[in-house]
Each structure stands twice: as C-alpha cells, then as structure tokens.
Enzyme design. Structure first.
Site, PDB file in Angstrom:
ATOM      1  N   TYR A  53    -124.409 -93.100  -2.188  1.00 55.82           N
ATOM      2  CA  TYR A  53    -124.897 -92.268  -1.081  1.00 55.82           C
ATOM      3  C   TYR A  53    -123.713 -91.601  -0.594  1.00 55.82           C
ATOM      4  CZ  TYR A  53    -128.969 -95.640  -1.245  1.00 55.82           C
ATOM      5  OH  TYR A  53    -129.923 -96.461  -1.689  1.00 55.82           O
ATOM      6  N   GLY A 199    -143.817 -89.248   3.971  1.00 58.22           N
ATOM      7  CA  GLY A 199    -145.067 -88.983   3.394  1.00 58.22           C
ATOM      8  C   GLY A 199    -144.745 -88.124   2.088  1.00 58.22           C
TER       9      GLY A 199
HETATM   10  N1  LIG Z   1    -132.277 -98.897  -4.253  1.00 59.36           N
HETATM   11  C1  LIG Z   1    -132.600 -97.816  -4.542  1.00 59.36           C
HETATM   12  O1  LIG Z   1    -132.662 -97.250  -5.597  1.00 59.36           O
HETATM   13  C2  LIG Z   1    -133.094 -96.751  -3.163  1.00 59.36           C
HETATM   14  C3  LIG Z   1    -133.864 -95.639  -3.564  1.00 59.36           C
HETATM   15  C4  LIG Z   1    -134.227 -94.997  -2.379  1.00 59.36           C
HETATM   16  C5  LIG Z   1    -133.812 -95.642  -0.994  1.00 59.36           C
HETATM   17  N2  LIG Z   1    -133.162 -96.692  -1.082  1.00 59.36           N
HETATM   18  C6  LIG Z   1    -132.801 -97.309   0.428  1.00 59.36           C
HETATM   19  O2  LIG Z   1    -134.098 -97.218   1.040  1.00 59.36           O
HETATM   20  C7  LIG Z   1    -133.873 -96.195   2.402  1.00 59.36           C
HETATM   21  C8  LIG Z   1    -135.137 -95.884   3.063  1.00 59.36           C
HETATM   22  O3  LIG Z   1    -135.665 -94.991   1.822  1.00 59.36           O
HETATM   23  P1  LIG Z   1    -135.661 -93.485   2.170  1.00 59.36           P
HETATM   24  O4  LIG Z   1    -134.504 -93.084   2.920  1.00 59.36           O
HETATM   25  O5  LIG Z   1    -135.661 -92.898   0.583  1.00 59.36           O
HETATM   26  O6  LIG Z   1    -137.031 -92.977   2.716  1.00 59.36           O
HETATM   27  P2  LIG Z   1    -137.813 -93.544   3.877  1.00 59.36           P
HETATM   28  O7  LIG Z   1    -137.132 -94.452   4.839  1.00 59.36           O
HETATM   29  O8  LIG Z   1    -139.347 -93.939   3.137  1.00 59.36           O
HETATM   30  O9  LIG Z   1    -138.006 -92.071   4.716  1.00 59.36           O
HETATM   31  C9  LIG Z   1    -137.014 -91.472   5.412  1.00 59.36           C
HETATM   32  C10 LIG Z   1    -137.670 -90.393   6.022  1.00 59.36           C
HETATM   33  O10 LIG Z   1    -138.806 -90.712   7.001  1.00 59.36           O
HETATM   34  C11 LIG Z   1    -138.119 -89.932   8.129  1.00 59.36           C
HETATM   35  N3  LIG Z   1    -138.387 -91.051   9.399  1.00 59.36           N
HETATM   36  C12 LIG Z   1    -137.903 -92.030   9.778  1.00 59.36           C
HETATM   37  N4  LIG Z   1    -138.463 -92.670  10.560  1.00 59.36           N
HETATM   38  C13 LIG Z   1    -139.730 -91.997  10.775  1.00 59.36           C
HETATM   39  C14 LIG Z   1    -140.575 -91.882  12.026  1.00 59.36           C
HETATM   40  N5  LIG Z   1    -140.573 -92.979  12.632  1.00 59.36           N
HETATM   41  N6  LIG Z   1    -141.463 -90.967  12.262  1.00 59.36           N
HETATM   42  C15 LIG Z   1    -141.339 -89.927  11.276  1.00 59.36           C
HETATM   43  N7  LIG Z   1    -140.478 -89.731  10.373  1.00 59.36           N
HETATM   44  C16 LIG Z   1    -139.696 -90.539   9.995  1.00 59.36           C
HETATM   45  C17 LIG Z   1    -136.604 -89.689   7.920  1.00 59.36           C
HETATM   46  O11 LIG Z   1    -136.473 -88.503   8.965  1.00 59.36           O
HETATM   47  P3  LIG Z   1    -134.991 -88.355   9.740  1.00 59.36           P
HETATM   48  O12 LIG Z   1    -133.911 -88.849   8.774  1.00 59.36           O
HETATM   49  O13 LIG Z   1    -134.866 -87.156  10.170  1.00 59.36           O
HETATM   50  O14 LIG Z   1    -134.972 -89.556  10.823  1.00 59.36           O
HETATM   51  C18 LIG Z   1    -136.774 -89.486   6.486  1.00 59.36           C
HETATM   52  O15 LIG Z   1    -137.078 -88.053   6.449  1.00 59.36           O
HETATM   53  C19 LIG Z   1    -133.045 -95.484   2.187  1.00 59.36           C
HETATM   54  O16 LIG Z   1    -132.267 -94.731   3.200  1.00 59.36           O
HETATM   55  C20 LIG Z   1    -131.835 -96.376   1.218  1.00 59.36           C
HETATM   56  O17 LIG Z   1    -131.111 -97.151   2.046  1.00 59.36           O
HETATM   57  C21 LIG Z   1    -133.005 -97.481  -2.012  1.00 59.36           C
END
Ligand SMILES: NC(=O)c1ccc[n+]([C@@H]2O[C@H](COP(=O)([O-])OP(=O)(O)OC[C@H]3O[C@@H](n4cnc5c(N)ncnc54)[C@H](OP(=O)(O)O)[C@@H]3O)[C@@H](O)[C@H]2O)c1
Length: 283
Positions: A53, A199
């Site tokens: 990251y 979404g």
């Molecule tokens: N192992 C892997 O291969 C892998 C792959 C992808 C992700 N991950 C891990 O999983 C975590 C989560 O996945 P992700 O970050 O891809 O997606 P996610 O958590 O599904 O979504 C993050 C998005 O949702 C928004 N958000 C967060 N809380 C919200 C709320 N209460 N209301 C409205 N919007 C909201 C965030 O905006 P803001 O940032 O503006 O708050 C961001 O745009 C990652 O950060 C990472 O640590 C792991």
C-alpha cells in the site's frame, strides 16, 4: 465490540480497519490519522495494512496513528508481496514493515496472494519469523478452496490463522465452499472490500430499492447495511477502510445493527449466494 476466535484461540475484534490508499496524500494525512485513532478508541483495534500500500506509505501512516497507544492493545496486520515471500526476501520485508510501523512485532503477517514461491518455503519462513518473535502468527490472502486445501497439506500449514478475501453482499461466492471449508478447519475469514469500495465494485448495490428501504426503515445508510451484512457470521472479520471520523464512526455504528430474519431473507433474494462454485473475486 464482538470478537472472533482465531485458529490459535486468540480473540480479536470482529470489526477492523483497512488502510489501502491511505498515507498517500498530504492533504488527507491528518484526517486519516484521526480516523484510525477514532476507530482504535472505539474498539476497532485491528488494523490491516501491507508493504504494497503506497509502497510503505500506509504502514508509515499506521505507525504515526498508533504512536500514542499501548502496543498490547492493538492487533496489527501486514502483508508480504508474493515475490518477497521466500527465504531470500521475507526477513528483510518483514523488518522493513516493522520499521515503518514503529513496532517490534506484527500480530499477523499475511501472504498477500499466491505467487511462484512454493507454499512450503513461505510457511517455513513464517514459522521462523514466529520463532524470532517478529510476528505472532501468520495467514494468507486471496486463497481459494483448492489453495487452502493445498496449504493444509504443507508441513505446519495448519498454523494458518486466517484467509483474507474479497467479500461483500454483491460478491458471495465464498459462501458456496470456501467459507464452509474454512469453518470446518476453524480458520476465520477476513473480509476485504466489505463496502464494495463504497459500491464502486457493484453498482447494483447502490441502486437496489431493497437495500435502500432496509436502510431507511432502520435510519441507517446503505453502506452501514452492507457492513452489517458482513458482520452477520461469527467467523468473518470485515476491515472497511475509512479516511474520516464520519465514515469510521458510521462503520462502528454498523456493528450495532441487528438485521431481522425478514430483512436477511429480502437481502438473500435480492443478492443470492451462488448455488455452484464460482472462482474467488478479487475486485
Ligand atoms: N488482501 C487483499 O488483496 C486486499 C485487497 C483490497 C483491500 N484489502 C484491505 O481491505 C480494506 C478494505 O477494502 P477497500 O479499502 O478496498 O474497500 P472498502 O472498505 O469496501 O471501501 C472503502 C471505500 O468506502 C468509503 N467508505 C468507508 N466507510 C464509509 C461509510 N461509512 N459511508 C460511505 N463510504 C464509506 C471509503 O471512503 P473514504 O476513504 O473517503 O472514507 C472508501 O472510498 C483495504 O483498505 C485493505 O486494508 C485487501
């Protein structure tokens, strides 16, 4: 905060915090640190990051965010690139992650996804890192059922504590055979993208009348209902990423939502789990 039992019986918070794309913008930096700290203060003490990251920028941000806290109150997770997950590079990679995070150990170290390094070599190195006290336990990420089966056949493969995979209401393939397999072996699942990246990964989540009506009836947002869905099972640990206190607190609130059987049935009908094997989603 409800807890989930790891394979080694350690209890961890059921709701964690992700950090992908964090630490990369000076304009957002303070807000991101504040968001993570608010989460820690309210029981979301599990923080997920990776050497990938922002090329270490997220780990550095985590290091800044956790500085005021007692290390023992936190559960820090990081991940090693597949090409660094062998004897040649893993010890340096782990040391670099520890340095960036300003800590002397990780609670959990994950193989980010499967690459060309043999699983047996990665597991052997992970076990050595445990003996050195650099990590307390290890796990994997993006492993489908066949990969998990192979892993459990490797020497010490049964020391795997979690498998972190993509899981949200619009992507339920893991419920067909991966989750049952892991459950049978006492290995919980960490759910990444539990909000389907607000979404973006599945537009139907944002346009669904059913989701909107459930959210309205409960006085919550659609995002909170999405998160509540991933919190239904007691062997799933969602790690939503939020860059503001407003989002972190909305996510924390979601852990208190109780979805009725009727609401769960409605969600099942609108977003059914597959009735056959589908390959693991990665986005
Ligand atoms: N192992 C892997 O291969 C892998 C792959 C992808 C992700 N991950 C891990 O999983 C975590 C989560 O996945 P992700 O970050 O891809 O997606 P996610 O958590 O599904 O979504 C993050 C998005 O949702 C928004 N958000 C967060 N809380 C919200 C709320 N209460 N209301 C409205 N919007 C909201 C965030 O905006 P803001 O940032 O503006 O708050 C961001 O745009 C990652 O950060 C990472 O640590 C792991």
């Amino acid at each position: 905060m409800r807890t989930v039992k790891l394979h080694d019986a350690t209890l961890i918070p059921q709701l964690g915090q992700g950090t992908w794309n964090m630490g990369e913008s000076t304009a957002r930096y303070d807000s991101e640190v504040e968001a993570l700290r608010w989460g820690i203060d309210h029981g979301m003490t599990l923080i997920d990051t990776a050497e990938m990251y922002g090329d270490g920028a997220a780990e550095e941000l985590v290091g800044d965010a956790i500085r005021p806290y007692n290390r023992n109150d936190l559960f820090l997770v990081s991940k090693v690139y597949p090409w660094n997950a062998g004897r040649k590079n893993i010890f340096r990679s782990c040391e670099d992650s520890l340095e960036r995070m300003g800590t002397d150990h990780l609670d959990l170290y994950l193989l980010h996804w499967r690459g060309s390094v043999p699983l047996a070599e990665t597991v052997e190195c992970m076990e050595e890192l445990k003996q050195q006290g650099k990590i307390l336990r290890w796990g994997v990420s993006n492993f489908d059922t066949a990969d998990m089966k192979e892993l459990l056949h490797v020497r010490n493969g049964d020391q795997c504590q979690v498998n972190q995979v993509l899981y949200h209401l619009g992507s339920r393939g893991v419920e067909y055979d991966l989750l049952p397999f892991m459950n049978e072996h006492g290995i919980p699942m960490m759910a990444y993208c539990p909000l389907a990246q607000a979404g973006r990964l599945k537009q139907k989540l944002l346009s669904s009348r059913v989701l909107q009506e459930i959210a309205e009836a409960k006085g919550r947002t659609v995002m909170q209902i999405l998160l509540a869905f991933t919190l239904l099972r007691d062997d799933v640990i969602p790690i939503p990423k939020a860059s503001s206190v407003a989002h972190t607190s909305a996510n924390r609130e979601a852990a208190e939502i109780i979805l009725t059987q009727e609401e769960r049935d409605l969600l099942d009908r609108e977003f059914p789990k597959p009735d056959r094997k589908v390959p693991l989603d990665m986005e």
